[in-house]
Design a protein around this motif. Structure first.
Motif, PDB file in Angstrom:
ATOM      1  N   ILE A  27       0.848  -1.188   0.000  1.00  0.00           N
ATOM      2  CA  ILE A  27       0.000   0.000   0.000  1.00  0.00           C
ATOM      3  C   ILE A  27       0.882   1.236   0.000  1.00  0.00           C
ATOM      4  N   THR A  28       0.571   2.184  -0.868  1.00  0.00           N
ATOM      5  CA  THR A  28       1.267   3.457  -0.856  1.00  0.00           C
ATOM      6  C   THR A  28       0.500   4.443   0.007  1.00  0.00           C
ATOM      7  N   LYS A  29       1.222   5.132   0.871  1.00  0.00           N
ATOM      8  CA  LYS A  29       0.597   6.124   1.720  1.00  0.00           C
ATOM      9  C   LYS A  29       1.301   7.447   1.500  1.00  0.00           C
ATOM     10  N   ARG A  30       0.514   8.517   1.416  1.00  0.00           N
ATOM     11  CA  ARG A  30       1.137   9.812   1.241  1.00  0.00           C
ATOM     12  C   ARG A  30       0.285  10.881   1.896  1.00  0.00           C
ATOM     13  N   LEU A  31       0.811  11.480   2.930  1.00  0.00           N
ATOM     14  CA  LEU A  31       0.122  12.564   3.618  1.00  0.00           C
ATOM     15  C   LEU A  31       1.098  13.723   3.797  1.00  0.00           C
ATOM     16  N   PHE A  32       0.646  14.930   3.518  1.00  0.00           N
ATOM     17  CA  PHE A  32       1.465  16.091   3.803  1.00  0.00           C
ATOM     18  C   PHE A  32       1.076  16.636   5.180  1.00  0.00           C
ATOM     19  N   TYR A  42      -2.390   5.421  -6.442  1.00  0.00           N
ATOM     20  CA  TYR A  42      -2.176   6.341  -7.548  1.00  0.00           C
ATOM     21  C   TYR A  42      -0.707   6.577  -7.891  1.00  0.00           C
ATOM     22  N   GLU A  43       0.206   6.026  -7.116  1.00  0.00           N
ATOM     23  CA  GLU A  43       1.620   6.271  -7.399  1.00  0.00           C
ATOM     24  C   GLU A  43       2.301   5.096  -8.086  1.00  0.00           C
ATOM     25  N   LYS A  44       1.768   3.877  -7.882  1.00  0.00           N
ATOM     26  CA  LYS A  44       2.361   2.696  -8.503  1.00  0.00           C
ATOM     27  C   LYS A  44       1.275   1.923  -9.254  1.00  0.00           C
ATOM     28  N   PHE A  45       1.470   1.786 -10.535  1.00  0.00           N
ATOM     29  CA  PHE A  45       0.497   1.043 -11.341  1.00  0.00           C
ATOM     30  C   PHE A  45       1.150   0.654 -12.665  1.00  0.00           C
ATOM     31  N   HIS A  66      -0.993  -1.300  -7.807  1.00  0.00           N
ATOM     32  CA  HIS A  66      -0.070  -2.206  -7.114  1.00  0.00           C
ATOM     33  C   HIS A  66      -0.689  -2.829  -5.862  1.00  0.00           C
ATOM     34  N   ILE A  67      -1.897  -2.445  -5.530  1.00  0.00           N
ATOM     35  CA  ILE A  67      -2.551  -3.000  -4.343  1.00  0.00           C
ATOM     36  C   ILE A  67      -3.225  -4.307  -4.730  1.00  0.00           C
ATOM     37  N   ILE A  68      -2.705  -5.403  -4.218  1.00  0.00           N
ATOM     38  CA  ILE A  68      -3.169  -6.725  -4.626  1.00  0.00           C
ATOM     39  C   ILE A  68      -4.146  -7.294  -3.592  1.00  0.00           C
ATOM     40  N   ASN A  69      -5.246  -7.824  -4.086  1.00  0.00           N
ATOM     41  CA  ASN A  69      -6.208  -8.498  -3.232  1.00  0.00           C
ATOM     42  C   ASN A  69      -5.607  -9.841  -2.795  1.00  0.00           C
ATOM     43  N   PRO A  70      -5.335 -10.022  -1.496  1.00  0.00           N
ATOM     44  CA  PRO A  70      -4.679 -11.256  -1.049  1.00  0.00           C
ATOM     45  C   PRO A  70      -5.544 -12.495  -1.215  1.00  0.00           C
ATOM     46  N   MET A  71      -6.843 -12.321  -1.438  1.00  0.00           N
ATOM     47  CA  MET A  71      -7.729 -13.465  -1.633  1.00  0.00           C
ATOM     48  C   MET A  71      -7.696 -13.984  -3.060  1.00  0.00           C
ATOM     49  N   THR A  72      -7.444 -13.088  -4.019  1.00  0.00           N
ATOM     50  CA  THR A  72      -7.530 -13.473  -5.426  1.00  0.00           C
ATOM     51  C   THR A  72      -6.213 -13.379  -6.181  1.00  0.00           C
ATOM     52  N   GLY A  73      -5.306 -12.524  -5.722  1.00  0.00           N
ATOM     53  CA  GLY A  73      -4.061 -12.297  -6.440  1.00  0.00           C
ATOM     54  C   GLY A  73      -4.164 -11.234  -7.511  1.00  0.00           C
ATOM     55  N   TYR A  74      -5.371 -10.684  -7.717  1.00  0.00           N
ATOM     56  CA  TYR A  74      -5.577  -9.634  -8.713  1.00  0.00           C
ATOM     57  C   TYR A  74      -5.524  -8.251  -8.046  1.00  0.00           C
ATOM     58  N   PRO A  75      -5.127  -7.226  -8.796  1.00  0.00           N
ATOM     59  CA  PRO A  75      -5.131  -5.868  -8.240  1.00  0.00           C
ATOM     60  C   PRO A  75      -6.528  -5.432  -7.806  1.00  0.00           C
TER      61      PRO A  75
END
Length: 333
Positions: A2-7, A241-244, A254-263
């Motif tokens: 997971i990408t996290k970005r907070l200012f 929104y930063e990695k795709f 880039h966020i993968i569903n651990p149940m299915t293996g799909y984004p």
């Protein structure tokens, strides 16, 4: 995953103007960036407590990191399918809470994702979709149901050979919460422990004003879309929104569903507010996978937590218990 970005906007105050001083230090811990901000009566006290925070985070990292071979979690992983491993109660309790959350989310959050094969590439090297068979195989060792916990013996056993658990950003959230509690016990009345966007916040700035965070616009990541003041609470943001990668004209995050293996699809950003960063992180991660409808349903069962969801189409969705009065800037992607 997971990408996290907070200012974070900190209005630094001079010692001569206010009775308290602010000390900030940025360092690399737990494989990521930590921004540690302490407000104290004098510079010496503030600096000393920054060091205390760093020492505590390092201690936690040495217990739970799945990258450090000697850590207790690495020992658990190395003995997957072989034998249970006795761990400190702190490590056991953290694992138990993570497994409980895995159950609550039906596997949308799963600490055994560490065993997932990294078949999706987001470094520009990927030119075609993985096969359905490869995707299915990538998650065959993922499954919180195969984590066996023995509370009496304080042991963790992974039933499947090759299985792994890892805390990732959840561990960072735990560390920020632990450090905030430690600082409050030491009489430090204000500060921020920020682990790459997993933040535990307490007190106010030296000038008496609240801390403020800026939420990134997921469609224009160099811009803010909202400013929200914080009290004694935690906040985390998960975003895709930063990695795709774009394959066949379709965007895969880039966020993968651990149940299915799909984004995961549907949401591009989730920000969660609540009492502690550990749970907030688990929620922001889960909601990205669950999507808007199921995610909000989960969030509504936890009244202490609230959230802002932004869909891939640009819609801004608030959870029922989020007060729009908190926002200092209109949320328009």
């Amino acid at each position: 995953m997971i990408t996290k970005r907070l200012f974070i906007f900190l209005f630094l105050c001079s010692v001569s103007s206010y009775s308290q001083v602010l000390q900030k230090k940025t360092t690399l811990l737990m494989g990521g960036r930590f921004d540690i901000t302490i407000v104290a009566q004098d510079t010496t006290t503030a600096k000393e407590n920054v060091k205390v925070v760093i020492t505590e985070i390092t201690r936690i990292e040495n217990l739970i990191s799945d990258w450090i071979p000697s850590s207790q979690i690495s020992q658990v992983n190395q003995n997957a399918g072989i034998q249970p491993i006795k761990v400190d109660r702190e490590v056991f309790d953290l694992t138990q809470r993570a497994v409980k959350f895995s159950k609550i989310t039906g596997g949308a959050f799963d600490i055994s994702f560490a065993a997932m094969d990294r078949i999706w590439k987001f470094d520009g090297s990927m030119s075609e979709m993985p096969t359905a068979a490869a995707i299915q195989k990538s998650v065959e060792k993922v499954g919180y149901q195969n984590i066996i916990l023995d509370s009496l013996q304080s042991t963790i056993f992974l039933k499947t050979k090759g299985m792994k658990i890892g805390f990732g950003a959840l561990g960072e959230g735990y560390a920020t919460d632990k450090c905030r509690m430690m600082m409050l016990q030491k009489g430090i009345q204000a500060g921020i422990i920020n682990a790459s966007g997993d933040m535990s916040v307490w007190g106010k700035q030296p000038n008496g004003k609240p801390w403020n965070i800026g939420i990134t616009n997921p469609f224009y990541p160099d811009r803010m879309m909202a400013i929200v003041p914080l009290g004694q609470e935690a906040v985390t943001t998960s975003g895709s929104y930063e990695k795709f990668v774009v394959l066949g004209g379709k965007r895969y995050s880039h966020i993968i569903n651990p149940m299915t293996g799909y984004p995961a699809v549907g949401l591009c950003s989730v920000t969660i507010f609540g009492p502690n960063a550990e749970t907030a992180n688990a929620l922001s991660t889960s909601l990205m996978v669950l999507g808007q409808k199921e995610g909000l349903r989960l969030l509504d069962t936890l009244p202490e937590y609230s959230g802002i969801l932004i869909t891939e189409k640009g819609a801004v969705i608030y959870s029922k218990n989020f007060s729009k009065k908190r926002i200092r800037r209109s949320l328009k992607p």
